[in-house]
Design an enzyme around this catalytic site. Structure first.
Site, PDB file in Angstrom:
ATOM      1  N   ASN A 110       0.855  -1.197   0.000  1.00  0.00           N
ATOM      2  CA  ASN A 110       0.000   0.000   0.000  1.00  0.00           C
ATOM      3  C   ASN A 110       0.885   1.239   0.000  1.00  0.00           C
ATOM      4  O   ASN A 110       2.017   1.203   0.496  1.00  0.00           O
ATOM      5  CB  ASN A 110      -0.902   0.006   1.241  1.00  0.00           C
ATOM      6  CG  ASN A 110      -1.876   1.171   1.222  1.00  0.00           C
ATOM      7  OD1 ASN A 110      -2.441   1.518   0.176  1.00  0.00           O
ATOM      8  ND2 ASN A 110      -2.078   1.811   2.357  1.00  0.00           N
ATOM      9  N   HIS A 112       0.837   5.210   1.306  1.00  0.00           N
ATOM     10  CA  HIS A 112       0.092   6.034   2.254  1.00  0.00           C
ATOM     11  C   HIS A 112       0.737   7.419   2.321  1.00  0.00           C
ATOM     12  O   HIS A 112       1.968   7.525   2.429  1.00  0.00           O
ATOM     13  CB  HIS A 112       0.102   5.380   3.642  1.00  0.00           C
ATOM     14  CG  HIS A 112      -0.680   6.150   4.655  1.00  0.00           C
ATOM     15  ND1 HIS A 112      -2.059   6.086   4.718  1.00  0.00           N
ATOM     16  CD2 HIS A 112      -0.280   7.030   5.598  1.00  0.00           C
ATOM     17  CE1 HIS A 112      -2.474   6.905   5.685  1.00  0.00           C
ATOM     18  NE2 HIS A 112      -1.421   7.490   6.230  1.00  0.00           N
ATOM     19  N   SER A 139       4.739   6.909   2.423  1.00  0.00           N
ATOM     20  CA  SER A 139       5.287   5.607   2.814  1.00  0.00           C
ATOM     21  C   SER A 139       4.697   4.509   1.933  1.00  0.00           C
ATOM     22  O   SER A 139       3.493   4.515   1.654  1.00  0.00           O
ATOM     23  CB  SER A 139       4.919   5.268   4.262  1.00  0.00           C
ATOM     24  OG  SER A 139       5.351   6.273   5.154  1.00  0.00           O
ATOM     25  N   ASP A 148      -2.816   0.551   8.128  1.00  0.00           N
ATOM     26  CA  ASP A 148      -1.636   1.416   7.890  1.00  0.00           C
ATOM     27  C   ASP A 148      -0.489   1.074   8.845  1.00  0.00           C
ATOM     28  O   ASP A 148       0.361   1.915   9.142  1.00  0.00           O
ATOM     29  CB  ASP A 148      -1.997   2.912   8.039  1.00  0.00           C
ATOM     30  CG  ASP A 148      -3.024   3.366   7.014  1.00  0.00           C
ATOM     31  OD1 ASP A 148      -3.049   2.789   5.916  1.00  0.00           O
ATOM     32  OD2 ASP A 148      -3.797   4.291   7.319  1.00  0.00           O
TER      33      ASP A 148
HETATM   34  C1  GRF Z   1      -2.523   8.582  -2.953  1.00  0.00           C
HETATM   35  O1  GRF Z   1      -2.225   9.846  -2.462  1.00  0.00           O
HETATM   36  C2  GRF Z   1      -2.151   7.532  -1.960  1.00  0.00           C
HETATM   37  O2  GRF Z   1      -1.152   7.918  -1.079  1.00  0.00           O
HETATM   38  C3  GRF Z   1      -3.428   7.308  -1.200  1.00  0.00           C
HETATM   39  O3  GRF Z   1      -4.451   7.527  -2.144  1.00  0.00           O
HETATM   40  C4  GRF Z   1      -4.009   8.400  -3.148  1.00  0.00           C
HETATM   41  C5  GRF Z   1      -4.334   7.776  -4.467  1.00  0.00           C
HETATM   42  O4  GRF Z   1      -4.126   8.649  -5.541  1.00  0.00           O
HETATM   43  N1  GRF Z   1      -3.435   5.986  -0.631  1.00  0.00           N
HETATM   44  P1  GRF Z   1      -4.307   8.120  -7.031  1.00  0.00           P
HETATM   45  O5  GRF Z   1      -5.695   7.506  -7.144  1.00  0.00           O
HETATM   46  O6  GRF Z   1      -3.224   7.134  -7.315  1.00  0.00           O
HETATM   47  O7  GRF Z   1      -4.193   9.346  -7.886  1.00  0.00           O
END
Ligand code: GRF
Length: 215
Positions: A110, A112, A139, A148
């Site tokens: 994931n 984050h 991260s 998370d």
């Molecule tokens: C990203 O900022 C990521 O950190 C979070 O969700 C957002 C997804 O953005 N988990 P995208 O859909 O890839 O533009």
């Protein structure tokens, strides 16, 4: 030479991280194949991106299932049919249950938007601003049953300048994210990074602190 990594990318929205991974593959920087893009949201713009690049897409909507366990089981069946090596969560806005995570243990990543363990959960940019932070970041971590909370593989940080808004931070974060996710996948593909039993190994050594992304 081993076969290219098979990636299942899970999204809920815009899919800019998905796009960054597609671009890395198409430009030859990343030896991997996206075997499917799955969204829990039929309107996710990322699905359009996937179709534009000739990728398979699937939608598994929570509303079609009686409860979380049934949704997770359907998602699992959907994904297993594509035999992915890794599940790449890229803005996937559903919490996955322990049984699902167990089924793909050591194979779910994931991204984050914070320097974990700080700012788990949502609205990380605004919360960081509200707390007067001068530094924030991104991260990439292994997904475990703790939200998370899995071991962090790679972190990238940026400075918060006076007067910046949550949108500014989000943009800075995205720039890092789009470089960082392909980097981690590259390392998984070339064997520099290995995940075994919840532990992360980089160049054969167990990581006891996250790798730091250098742009
Ligand atoms: C990203 O900022 C990521 O950190 C979070 O969700 C957002 C997804 O953005 N988990 P995208 O859909 O890839 O533009």
């Amino acid at each position: 030479m081993s076969a290219p990594l098979r990636l299942a990318v899970l999204i809920s929205g815009n899919g800019s991280n998905l796009q960054a991974i597609i671009d890395a593959i198409e430009s030859g920087r990343l030896d991997a194949a996206i075997c499917v893009v799955v969204s829990n949201n039929p309107d996710a713009y990322g699905l359009e991106r996937a179709v534009r690049h000739g990728l398979q897409t699937r939608v598994v909507e929570a509303g079609d299932y009686a409860d979380r366990a049934a949704f997770d089981a359907a998602l699992r069946d959907c994904l297993e049919a594509f035999e992915p090596d890794f599940l790449v969560l890229a803005g996937f806005m559903r919490i996955l249950g322990a049984a699902f995570i167990d089924a793909f243990a050591d194979r779910i990543l994931n991204i984050h938007p914070s320097l974990l363990p700080a700012y788990k959960g949502l609205d990380t940019h605004q919360r960081a601003l509200d707390n007067g932070e001068t530094r924030h970041g991104v991260s990439i971590h292994l997904v475990t049953a703790e939200l998370d909370g899995g071991p962090v593989i790679l972190q990238g940080a940026y400075a918060i300048e006076p007067g910046e808004t949550a949108a500014d931070l989000q943009q800075k974060g995205h720039r890092l994210e789009h470089a960082m996710y392909p980097q981690v996948l590259y390392w998984l593909g070339n064997g520099d990074l290995r995940i075994d039993n919840g532990r992360i190994y980089y160049q054969q050594r167990p990581l006891d602190a996250p790798l730091v992304y250098q742009s």
